[in-house]
Design a protein around this motif. Structure first.
Motif, PDB file in Angstrom:
ATOM      1  N   SER A  68      20.833  75.109 105.111  1.00 29.15           N
ATOM      2  CA  SER A  68      20.549  74.617 103.756  1.00 29.15           C
ATOM      3  C   SER A  68      19.440  73.562 103.760  1.00 29.15           C
ATOM      4  O   SER A  68      18.644  73.495 102.821  1.00 29.15           O
ATOM      5  N   LEU A  92      16.182  75.426 103.820  1.00 33.25           N
ATOM      6  CA  LEU A  92      15.889  76.021 102.512  1.00 33.25           C
ATOM      7  C   LEU A  92      15.379  74.960 101.535  1.00 33.25           C
ATOM      8  O   LEU A  92      14.452  75.192 100.762  1.00 33.25           O
ATOM      9  N   ARG A  93      15.968  73.767 101.597  1.00 36.14           N
ATOM     10  CA  ARG A  93      15.523  72.683 100.704  1.00 36.14           C
ATOM     11  C   ARG A  93      14.108  72.222 101.055  1.00 36.14           C
ATOM     12  O   ARG A  93      13.336  71.875 100.167  1.00 36.14           O
ATOM     13  N   LEU A 115      11.860  74.600  99.328  1.00 36.63           N
ATOM     14  CA  LEU A 115      11.814  74.362  97.878  1.00 36.63           C
ATOM     15  C   LEU A 115      10.982  73.121  97.545  1.00 36.63           C
ATOM     16  O   LEU A 115      10.166  73.143  96.618  1.00 36.63           O
ATOM     17  N   ASN A 116      11.193  72.064  98.311  1.00 30.90           N
ATOM     18  CA  ASN A 116      10.418  70.837  98.055  1.00 30.90           C
ATOM     19  C   ASN A 116       8.936  71.067  98.313  1.00 30.90           C
ATOM     20  O   ASN A 116       8.081  70.569  97.580  1.00 30.90           O
ATOM     21  N   ILE A 134      19.704  86.533  97.716  1.00 31.01           N
ATOM     22  CA  ILE A 134      20.886  85.917  97.095  1.00 31.01           C
ATOM     23  C   ILE A 134      20.496  84.602  96.417  1.00 31.01           C
ATOM     24  O   ILE A 134      20.923  84.305  95.306  1.00 31.01           O
ATOM     25  N   MET A 135      19.657  83.835  97.120  1.00 33.97           N
ATOM     26  CA  MET A 135      19.243  82.531  96.589  1.00 33.97           C
ATOM     27  C   MET A 135      18.138  82.658  95.537  1.00 33.97           C
ATOM     28  O   MET A 135      17.691  81.652  94.986  1.00 33.97           O
ATOM     29  N   PHE A 175      15.102  83.319  96.034  1.00 34.87           N
ATOM     30  CA  PHE A 175      13.825  82.785  96.506  1.00 34.87           C
ATOM     31  C   PHE A 175      12.682  83.765  96.231  1.00 34.87           C
ATOM     32  O   PHE A 175      11.534  83.359  96.178  1.00 34.87           O
ATOM     33  N   ALA A 191      23.338  70.500  97.224  1.00 36.53           N
ATOM     34  CA  ALA A 191      21.917  70.186  97.030  1.00 36.53           C
ATOM     35  C   ALA A 191      21.044  71.442  97.032  1.00 36.53           C
ATOM     36  O   ALA A 191      20.113  71.556  96.232  1.00 36.53           O
ATOM     37  N   VAL A 192      21.356  72.386  97.893  1.00 37.93           N
ATOM     38  CA  VAL A 192      20.470  73.553  97.982  1.00 37.93           C
ATOM     39  C   VAL A 192      20.617  74.458  96.760  1.00 37.93           C
ATOM     40  O   VAL A 192      19.622  74.995  96.242  1.00 37.93           O
ATOM     41  N   ASP A 252      18.840  72.489  93.909  1.00 40.94           N
ATOM     42  CA  ASP A 252      17.380  72.544  94.011  1.00 40.94           C
ATOM     43  C   ASP A 252      16.840  73.923  93.643  1.00 40.94           C
ATOM     44  O   ASP A 252      15.783  74.055  93.011  1.00 40.94           O
ATOM     45  N   THR A 253      17.567  74.961  94.061  1.00 40.77           N
ATOM     46  CA  THR A 253      17.089  76.326  93.799  1.00 40.77           C
ATOM     47  C   THR A 253      17.114  76.650  92.304  1.00 40.77           C
ATOM     48  O   THR A 253      16.115  77.100  91.741  1.00 40.77           O
ATOM     49  N   ARG A 263      14.559  74.630  90.459  1.00 43.72           N
ATOM     50  CA  ARG A 263      13.186  75.113  90.660  1.00 43.72           C
ATOM     51  C   ARG A 263      12.931  76.381  89.854  1.00 43.72           C
ATOM     52  O   ARG A 263      11.862  76.557  89.255  1.00 43.72           O
ATOM     53  N   LEU A 264      13.917  77.284  89.848  1.00 40.94           N
ATOM     54  CA  LEU A 264      13.759  78.526  89.074  1.00 40.94           C
ATOM     55  C   LEU A 264      13.564  78.209  87.594  1.00 40.94           C
ATOM     56  O   LEU A 264      12.716  78.810  86.927  1.00 40.94           O
ATOM     57  N   PRO A 288      25.609  82.745  92.770  1.00 39.43           N
ATOM     58  CA  PRO A 288      24.446  82.230  92.056  1.00 39.43           C
ATOM     59  C   PRO A 288      24.227  83.011  90.762  1.00 39.43           C
ATOM     60  O   PRO A 288      24.383  84.229  90.746  1.00 39.43           O
TER      61      PRO A 288
END
Lengths: 112, 140
Positions: free
Chosen positions: A64, A67-68, A71-72, A99-100, A102, B31-32, B35-36, B39-40, B125
């Motif tokens: 995680s 992944l952060r 994103l940052n 799934i996320m 991204f 947090a992840v 943040d995701t 951001r989306l 999600p």
């Protein structure tokens, strides 16, 4: 103990950050080649880069924190109008990115 | 030498985030995930603020003036059910649309969230398109 080997190189103004290993709590501080995504961004801006490609061909996993970091970095690089492309994530990472969601944030590309 | 240039470059920058962008408060301890989703939503032009637990969420609901609240259920300090109860109990915030986003999606959780005052329930999600539709519908 996981390891992460990072290499950075440029071709036609597209810079490639190649990650070899796992991005996790033990290794994430090494991810950006420089000491942070902000300093990498500065380096790329000075070089008038057009994009950053993160080559994940030899990357097994992201936790995680990793992944952060992505994103940052996307947030920082977007402000500078510099896209980040994720290249060749393996099956496990592709599934995680899907799934996320991204794939809605980053360009994801695969070798033909 | 092969051409290593990307075929196309999309999502370079978020849509403009003007002062009148819809203000979304996301209450989530992971947090992840936070943040995701943030951001989306930012990439779609929403202004997003976040709280790490229900208590912070209740406080920001009052002070940050959100138009929509996204709420996790299981969080430290104060869980989502209690946070929704407090937001609904306060005349200043009781009108705010609250959407639960939870990995726990049994009938029991859904019923409890509804009883607490949640307007909609999304499984984590959440599908972004459905979430955006719900946000836009709620602030019309």
């Amino acid at each position: 103990m996981s390891e992460l080997v990072v290499d950075l190189f440029e071709e036609n103004r597209i810079w490639t950050l190649k990650l070899d290993g796992n991005v996790d709590s033990n290794t994430h501080q090494f991810m950006w080649f420089t000491n942070s995504s902000a300093s990498l961004l500065k380096k790329l801006q000075e070089a008038q880069a057009e994009a950053l490609r993160i080559d994940l061909t030899e990357t097994n996993s992201f936790d995680s924190q990793g992944l952060r970091l992505l994103l940052n970095a996307h947030k920082e690089f977007s402000r500078a109008k510099l896209p980040i492309i994720l290249k060749n994530p393996n099956v496990h990472l592709s599934r995680l990115f899907k799934i996320m969601q991204f794939d809605r944030i980053f360009e994801i590309e695969f070798d033909p | 030498m092969s051409d290593q240039r990307p075929k196309k470059l999309k999502r370079l920058t978020p849509k403009p985030n003007p002062e009148n962008a819809i203000r979304v408060l996301y209450v989530e301890d992971s947090a992840v995930i936070r943040d995701t989703i943030a951001r989306l939503l930012e990439l779609k032009g929403y202004k997003v603020n976040y709280a790490k637990n229900g208590q912070e969420g209740v406080e920001l609901a009052l002070t940050w003036n959100p138009q929509v609240i996204l709420m996790d259920l299981r969080m430290p300090v104060m869980d989502g059910y209690n946070a929704i109860n407090e937001i609904r109990a306060n005349p200043a915030t009781r009108h705010l649309p609250i959407f639960v986003i939870s990995a726990w999606s049994s009938k029991k959780e859904r019923t409890q969230a509804k009883l607490a005052g949640a307007d909609e329930f999304f499984v984590k999600p959440p599908d972004l398109n459905r979430l955006i539709e719900a946000i836009n519908r709620a602030v019309k």
